[in-house]
Design an enzyme around this catalytic site. Structure first.
Site, PDB file in Angstrom:
ATOM      1  N   TRP A 192       0.858  -1.184   0.000  1.00  0.00           N
ATOM      2  CA  TRP A 192       0.000   0.000   0.000  1.00  0.00           C
ATOM      3  C   TRP A 192       0.897   1.238   0.000  1.00  0.00           C
ATOM      4  CZ3 TRP A 192      -1.987   2.810   4.749  1.00  0.00           C
ATOM      5  CH2 TRP A 192      -3.028   3.685   4.431  1.00  0.00           C
ATOM      6  N   ASP A 207      -0.578  -5.721   9.017  1.00  0.00           N
ATOM      7  CA  ASP A 207      -1.631  -4.787   8.628  1.00  0.00           C
ATOM      8  C   ASP A 207      -2.815  -5.640   8.185  1.00  0.00           C
ATOM      9  OD1 ASP A 207      -3.282  -2.870   7.575  1.00  0.00           O
ATOM     10  OD2 ASP A 207      -1.765  -1.937   6.290  1.00  0.00           O
ATOM     11  N   ALA A 243      -6.539  -5.093   7.166  1.00  0.00           N
ATOM     12  CA  ALA A 243      -7.547  -4.069   6.867  1.00  0.00           C
ATOM     13  C   ALA A 243      -8.769  -4.646   6.164  1.00  0.00           C
ATOM     14  CB  ALA A 243      -6.920  -2.971   6.008  1.00  0.00           C
ATOM     15  N   LYS A 290     -13.417  -1.161   6.280  1.00  0.00           N
ATOM     16  CA  LYS A 290     -13.986  -1.941   5.182  1.00  0.00           C
ATOM     17  C   LYS A 290     -15.003  -2.945   5.680  1.00  0.00           C
ATOM     18  CE  LYS A 290     -10.342  -0.153   2.947  1.00  0.00           C
ATOM     19  NZ  LYS A 290      -9.259   0.625   3.500  1.00  0.00           N
TER      20      LYS A 290
HETATM   21  C1  LMR Z   1      -6.890   1.815  -0.726  1.00  0.00           C
HETATM   22  O1  LMR Z   1      -5.816   1.213  -0.758  1.00  0.00           O
HETATM   23  O2  LMR Z   1      -7.470   2.214  -1.755  1.00  0.00           O
HETATM   24  C2  LMR Z   1      -7.542   2.055   0.605  1.00  0.00           C
HETATM   25  O3  LMR Z   1      -6.780   1.545   1.634  1.00  0.00           O
HETATM   26  C3  LMR Z   1      -7.911   3.474   0.811  1.00  0.00           C
HETATM   27  C4  LMR Z   1      -6.746   4.364   1.049  1.00  0.00           C
HETATM   28  O4  LMR Z   1      -6.791   5.097   2.037  1.00  0.00           O
HETATM   29  O5  LMR Z   1      -5.793   4.355   0.265  1.00  0.00           O
END
Ligand code: LMR
Length: 394
Positions: A127, A208, A210, A243
């Site tokens: 991410w 992590d 999520a 989520k």
């Molecule tokens: C994403 O990866 O799209 C989500 O986790 C939202 C974000 O805050 O980036």
């Protein structure tokens, strides 16, 4: 003073959100930011959330501060949801945080205090906000191989080779389930091998998680996190409720730190509360109260789990439809990985030019690394995406 500022790098996911909004085309398809959408493109408030909010509105008699760690009922409910009985509660320090990002931020702040020289290892890719926050905090980071662009599955040998370079005391960030951005995940057995290496290196895992409930189910998605928590003296777990409860804007998350014993837990708990105080004082309460209301009421919880299952199964059906459509159009099984991947995302393996072409010609918005949000699709847009993928020559 302010004239000294220089522009900060744009977050590519948020920039894509803005570009999609500004596109005047009616037939555009948003596969960008990780927000769940139903078949009509709405992000609904879940039934159990509505009901919990109704009860809170009716019953809440005070908005006075809770505690620096947040409402203890939320802490306990989340510990049970994520960790089950993997670790005795006396070993777990926890603080509520503003969303999963808040939990990641606080986990890194904790690492910076406890191990300022540690390198934090991130999967390549991960991410984008992970490296961004690390860089902002001035912390050392390194990447380990994770994804094989050719197969669109985990490059497990590459991963093990890189993890053998981890130094004692380093931190390794792992995704608990539903890897973001790739959608490719380790099996339980593969994770056991990773754990073996990290134990040998005396590294500390940071998980992590999520998307619990978006992959193989609420319990299954927590198994790797529980296995890791059981296997180390110390580990950190950043969990998000954005989520799986659909409460994105309420900013609800938790950081849990597994300590080696009760004394270490007490010190860690005190430190986490201190870090909350320094950064934002008391964490937000509304979303956390919604979550604990749902998780502690059997009927509400059953309804939430049922709706989460519908959501998960809907995404699996879209994955299968897209994989089938691409099989039909290409007469090959090259895209079968889309059905194997889990969670909201899949990295489909398009080049940045192909991603741009799909956006310009077909109004399909995906992140530049070709991550698609599967939940942004519906039965009508799956064939549109499949044709665009083939036309772009992916
Ligand atoms: C994403 O990866 O799209 C989500 O986790 C939202 C974000 O805050 O980036």
């Amino acid at each position: 003073m302010l004239e000294n500022l220089t522009a900060q790098p744009a977050d590519k996911i948020l920039a894509l959100m803005a570009a999609y909004k500004a596109d005047p085309r009616n037939e555009k398809v948003d596969l960008g930011v990780g927000v769940y959408k139903d078949a009509s493109g709405n992000t609904p408030v879940m039934r159990a959330v509505k009901e919990a909010e109704r009860r809170i509105l009716a019953d809440q008699s005070s908005k006075a501060y809770t505690g620096l760690a947040g409402d203890p009922a939320f802490g306990k409910a989340m510990r049970d949801l994520v960790l089950g009985d993997a670790v005795p509660s006396e070993r777990i320090a926890a603080v509520a945080t503003p969303g999963g990002t808040g939990a990641i931020r606080q986990s890194l702040e904790l690492i910076r205090l406890a191990a300022p020289n540690a390198t934090v290892w991130l999967s390549n890719p991960t991410w984008p906000n992970h490296p961004s926050i690390l860089k902002y905090l001035g912390m050392k980071m390194a990447k380990y191989t994770y994804f094989d662009n050719a197969t669109r599955e985990v490059d497990f040998d590459g991963m093990l080779t890189d993890l053998r370079k981890v130094a004692e005391g380093d931190v390794v960030l792992l995704h608990g389930c539903c890897h973001n951005p790739t959608g490719a995940n380790l099996t339980y057995d593969q994770m056991s091998q990773v754990i073996g290496i990290l134990q040998e290196k005396r590294a500390v895992p940071l998980i992590d998680i999520a998307y619990q409930g978006f992959g193989d189910g609420l319990n299954d998605d927590a198994q790797i996190t529980r296995l890791i928590a059981r296997s180390f003296e110390n580990c950190l777990i950043a969990a998000s409720c954005s989520k799986n409860f659909g409460i994105y804007r309420e900013r609800t998350g938790i950081l849990m730190a597994v300590a080696k014993d009760a004394d270490q837990q007490a010190l860690t708990q005190q430190t986490l509360a201190f870090l909350n105080r320094q950064n934002y004082s008391f964490p937000p309460d509304h979303g956390a109260r919604v979550v604990s209301t749902i998780l502690t009421d059997p009927a509400l919880r059953a309804d939430w789990e049922a709706e989460l299952e519908e959501t998960r199964n809907g995404m699996l059906a879209l994955r299968q439809q897209l994989a089938d459509e691409l099989k039909r159009l290409t007469n090959s099984d090259r895209f079968d990985f889309i059905a194997h991947h889990r969670g909201m995302f899949s990295r489909i393996g398009a080049t940045p030019q192909q991603v741009e072409e799909m956006r310009d010609k077909h109004g399909i918005y995906m992140v530049g690394d070709s991550r698609i949000n599967v939940a942004g699709l519906n039965a009508e847009t799956v064939p549109v995406l499949a044709r665009a993928i083939v036309a772009a020559g992916v």
